[in-house]
Design a protein around this motif. Structure first.
Motif, PDB file in Angstrom:
ATOM      1  N   ALA A  12       0.946  -1.103  -0.140  1.00 52.82           N
ATOM      2  CA  ALA A  12      -0.040  -0.086   0.022  1.00 52.82           C
ATOM      3  C   ALA A  12       0.825   1.207  -0.086  1.00 52.82           C
ATOM      4  CB  ALA A  12      -0.996   0.080   1.240  1.00 52.82           C
ATOM      5  N   THR A  60       0.777  -2.002  -3.089  1.00 52.84           N
ATOM      6  CA  THR A  60       0.664  -0.624  -3.316  1.00 52.84           C
ATOM      7  C   THR A  60       1.865   0.168  -2.475  1.00 52.84           C
ATOM      8  OG1 THR A  60      -0.831  -0.118  -1.482  1.00 52.84           O
ATOM      9  CG2 THR A  60      -1.654  -0.559  -3.628  1.00 52.84           C
ATOM     10  N   SER A  70       1.196   0.422  -8.144  1.00 53.72           N
ATOM     11  CA  SER A  70       0.255  -0.823  -7.518  1.00 53.72           C
ATOM     12  C   SER A  70       0.027  -1.882  -8.411  1.00 53.72           C
ATOM     13  CB  SER A  70      -1.234  -0.127  -7.218  1.00 53.72           C
ATOM     14  OG  SER A  70      -1.623   0.176  -8.544  1.00 53.72           O
ATOM     15  N   LEU A  86       3.632  -4.919 -10.973  1.00 52.68           N
ATOM     16  CA  LEU A  86       3.220  -3.433 -10.487  1.00 52.68           C
ATOM     17  C   LEU A  86       3.170  -2.595 -11.906  1.00 52.68           C
ATOM     18  CD1 LEU A  86       5.477  -3.219  -7.526  1.00 52.68           C
ATOM     19  CD2 LEU A  86       3.034  -3.675  -7.435  1.00 52.68           C
TER      20      LEU A  86
END
Length: 152
Positions: A12, A60, A70, A86
């Motif tokens: 995140a 993320t 992300s 990602l």
């Protein structure tokens, strides 16, 4: 877009990575959350984020230059490896293979490459800062190509 596959990890934002109320690692829970740290290339760019999930999940985070990224991870790669993919806000994609784990700290170690050809070195886990703190040192640092980069 950066793509990342990790064993039992999702990332995140770096702000969330610092927030213990958001990132509580409960074993065998779908709410597992661990910090993800990486060196990108050889110019001092780093990634700080979170991975959430168990066996598969979302990642993320943010690069040190402010680019947000992300993606997803999955721990069901060939021969016990994990894979992560990602995508970043600047259009960069990243692919990572997690291939090793430090059993003492539970840190997963991996490497990969960006769509622009830069090498990636990744560390993730509940105790990743402990793994990245040399014995007798006062703080953790990422062992990047251009030299150690302090992290907190």
């Amino acid at each position: 877009m950066i793509r990342l596959i990790l064993p039992a990890i999702i990332a995140a934002s770096s702000a969330a990575a610092q927030d213990s109320s958001i990132c509580r690692n409960l074993p065998f829970s779908a709410k597992n959350c661990v910090r993800v740290l990486a060196c990108i290339g050889d110019q001092g760019v780093t990634f700080d984020g979170q991975a959430r999930g168990w066996d598969a999940g979302a990642v993320t985070g943010q690069m040190s230059d402010g680019t947000s990224c992300s993606g997803v991870w999955d721990s069901n790669g060939p021969m016990g490896t994990g894979l992560a993919r990602l995508g970043c806000s600047d259009g960069t994609d990243m692919d990572v293979i997690y291939y090793n784990q430090d059993n003492i700290t539970g840190t997963v170690i991996g490497q990969g490459q960006t769509s622009t050809g830069h090498a990636i070195r990744v560390w993730s886990g509940e105790n990743v800062l402990q793994f990245l703190t040399p014995q007798g040192a006062y703080g953790a640092s990422l062992p990047c190509v251009q030299g150690d980069i302090p992290i907190s």
